[in-house]
Design an enzyme around this catalytic site. Structure first.
Site, PDB file in Angstrom:
ATOM      1  N   LYS A  37       7.456  75.821 -12.904  1.00 35.84           N
ATOM      2  CA  LYS A  37       7.428  77.232 -13.297  1.00 35.84           C
ATOM      3  C   LYS A  37       8.842  77.847 -13.281  1.00 35.84           C
ATOM      4  O   LYS A  37       9.096  78.809 -13.996  1.00 35.84           O
ATOM      5  CB  LYS A  37       6.493  78.015 -12.387  1.00 35.84           C
TER       6      LYS A  37
HETATM    7  C1  LIG Z   1       1.179  75.853 -13.096  1.00 39.78           C
HETATM    8  C2  LIG Z   1       1.170  74.372 -12.820  1.00 39.78           C
HETATM    9  C3  LIG Z   1       0.487  73.452 -13.667  1.00 39.78           C
HETATM   10  C4  LIG Z   1      -0.331  73.888 -14.854  1.00 39.78           C
HETATM   11  O1  LIG Z   1       0.430  74.378 -15.909  1.00 39.78           O
HETATM   12  P1  LIG Z   1      -0.244  75.289 -17.048  1.00 39.78           P
HETATM   13  O2  LIG Z   1       0.868  75.762 -17.898  1.00 39.78           O
HETATM   14  O3  LIG Z   1      -0.938  76.404 -16.311  1.00 39.78           O
HETATM   15  O4  LIG Z   1      -1.221  74.415 -17.789  1.00 39.78           O
HETATM   16  C5  LIG Z   1       0.576  72.101 -13.360  1.00 39.78           C
HETATM   17  N1  LIG Z   1       1.256  71.668 -12.274  1.00 39.78           N
HETATM   18  C6  LIG Z   1       1.904  72.512 -11.444  1.00 39.78           C
HETATM   19  C7  LIG Z   1       2.611  71.965 -10.267  1.00 39.78           C
HETATM   20  C8  LIG Z   1       1.899  73.897 -11.682  1.00 39.78           C
HETATM   21  O5  LIG Z   1       2.544  74.733 -10.836  1.00 39.78           O
END
Ligand SMILES: *Cc1c(COP(=O)(O)O)cnc(C)c1O
Length: 466
Positions: free
Chosen positions: A112
């Site tokens: 993120k």
């Molecule tokens: C948010 C997240 C995901 C999922 O990603 P999306 O864009 O919501 O599909 C997968 N792995 C981790 C570690 C995350 O923080």
């Protein structure tokens, strides 16, 4: 570039306004009015560019009218300068076909950061010199909160109130948020669940007592700027593995459908992608939707990959809009139906246009076994989310000359207990967050009722009241 709503009933906005707004006023999500396209030669010419320069090139058509190429580059260099690896998102080879793209070298150890570090700079840029200020409100079950707080801490004209369920997130996750003592950051632990916190946030946006005096904003993955930032690493990986001449496949641990949708956008922009594997855990609404056309909400089961414990994937609406021929009124009607009934059917005709996606559902045993095998076979420790992606990647039957890249979405140290159970190894916290357990914490604990929380935010907001 102008942006339109997937529900067809909002005025078009430019990139700067879309970034600050988050959700469209008709309840839809913003999408570019058309997908920009690069020729093969244009893509080939990007080979070898450092990450921030590549990012500025890929983003140029999306930010046109709001940022110059030089401004975009400056923001990307600032955002990606905070990463601990100079490649920003390095590729690691496992064997002849399988690769891992490490997206966790940002300040809070999850992918993120790739999007939110940039969004923090975008907010500051678009607010500077204006009278406007923003109050970001959010709820988190873990990764989003720390990445968002890190991205806006100390920035001008923006403040953040982040809710988390008291006592229900890990110590590492809580401390990553509560040890940030910048005056524009407030953490609130509510007596209740994540869903309670999320419901309060939604209510605040339609409550003029708070979203009147304060200009509220959101940083969850419906924000277009987050998606845009994620397109870049698909190009970055493909260019290193023979693209655009060679095709490539990706496996993406998926929850809210933001990350894998960015891969879809990369394909629309001309990057030759053979396949996008949507890897889910047992919370498998997307697996059912893409393989059988059954998009219906089930119960949320807690798993060892909590960032994917989601039943409604907000960004799926953006794909639906394309599948419906970019018709906002049809998409809006479908979504209204879904919001009332909790389900919708996707015909095989409709799904034919989504054939770039393959879905895979991975259970907890398969996930743990994949962590263990990856340690045994490749001497590499991966986190539970990444393991779900890798397991799905290894199930694919692709020609041997097509590289398969699994997106590694979190650092294994973020999930130390579960990683240790599966592999016998306890990953160390990287030095960049190493003294987390010695730092002072600050947060307020509030009862889980809406009035207490909204009053607290109103009383403590520092930003200019309109
Ligand atoms: C948010 C997240 C995901 C999922 O990603 P999306 O864009 O919501 O599909 C997968 N792995 C981790 C570690 C995350 O923080």
């Amino acid at each position: 570039m102008e942006y339109i709503s997937t529900r067809g009933n909002s005025p078009a906005l430019n990139f700067a306004d879309v970034t600050l707004a988050g959700l469209a006023p008709d309840g839809g999500l913003f999408v570019p009015e058309h997908w920009p396209r690069f020729s093969s030669d244009e893509i080939a010419a990007m080979r070898g560019l450092p990450y921030a320069q590549l990012a500025a090139k890929i983003m140029a058509p999306f930010v046109a009218g709001s940022l110059s190429e030089a401004e975009t580059l400056e923001l990307c260099e600032a955002a990606y300068g905070s990463f601990s690896h100079k490649g920003v998102t390095p590729l690691v080879q496992l064997d002849q076909q399988q690769w891992i793209l490490e997206l966790f070298h940002g300040p809070t150890l999850a992918f993120k950061d790739v999007a939110l570090q940039l969004v923090g700079h975008l907010f500051e840029k678009f607010l500077s010199g204006s009278e406007k200020s923003l109050t970001i409100v959010g709820a988190t079950s873990g990764d989003t909160g720390s990445a968002a707080i890190d991205a806006v801490a100390g920035r001008e004209n923006v403040e953040i109130f982040m809710l988390h369920p008291h006592g229900r997130i890990s110590d590492v996750q809580r401390r990553q948020m509560t040890t940030i003592l910048a005056p524009n950051v407030r953490n609130i632990a509510i007596e209740g669940s994540f869903d309670d916190a999320q419901a309060m946030i939604k209510r605040m946006f339609s409550d003029s007592e708070i979203n009147g005096p304060l200009q509220l904003s959101a940083v969850n993955s419906i924000n277009w700027a987050r998606l845009m930032a994620q397109i870049v690493y698909y190009f970055y990986a493909a260019l290193q593995l023979g693209g655009p001449e060679k095709k490539i496949a990706f496996s993406v641990p998926t929850g809210n459908f933001g990350d894998v949708f960015a891969g879809y956008v990369a394909a629309q922009m001309g990057l030759p992608i053979e396949r996008l594997v949507v890897a889910t855990n047992v919370n498998d609404i997307l697996f059912r939707a893409l393989s059988k056309g059954d998009y219906s909400v089930g119960n949320v089961y807690p798993t060892a990959s909590p960032s994917m414990d989601i039943q409604v994937s907000s960004n799926f609406e953006r794909l639906l809009f394309d599948l419906e021929g970019r018709d906002g009124s049809t998409t809006g009607a479908r979504m209204k139906w879904f919001e009332q009934m909790g389900k919708m059917v996707l015909s095989s005709d409709l799904r034919r246009n989504a054939s770039i996606f393959t879905a895979a559902r991975v259970d907890e045993d398969e996930m743990a076994r994949t962590m263990n095998m990856t340690h045994q076979n490749y001497d590499m420790i991966i986190d539970p989310h990444t393991a779900i992606g890798l397991h799905a990647a290894q199930q694919q039957d692709l020609p041997s000359d097509i590289a398969m890249v699994t997106l590694a979405t979190a650092h294994p140290a973020k999930f130390r207990d579960i990683v240790e159970q599966a592999t016998g190894q306890r990953p160390a916290l990287p030095s960049r967050i190493g003294n987390l357990f010695e730092r002072e914490e600050r947060y307020d604990v509030l009862p889980g009722d809406y009035e207490s929380v909204s009053q607290f935010i109103l009383n403590n907001a520092r930003n200019g009241r309109k």
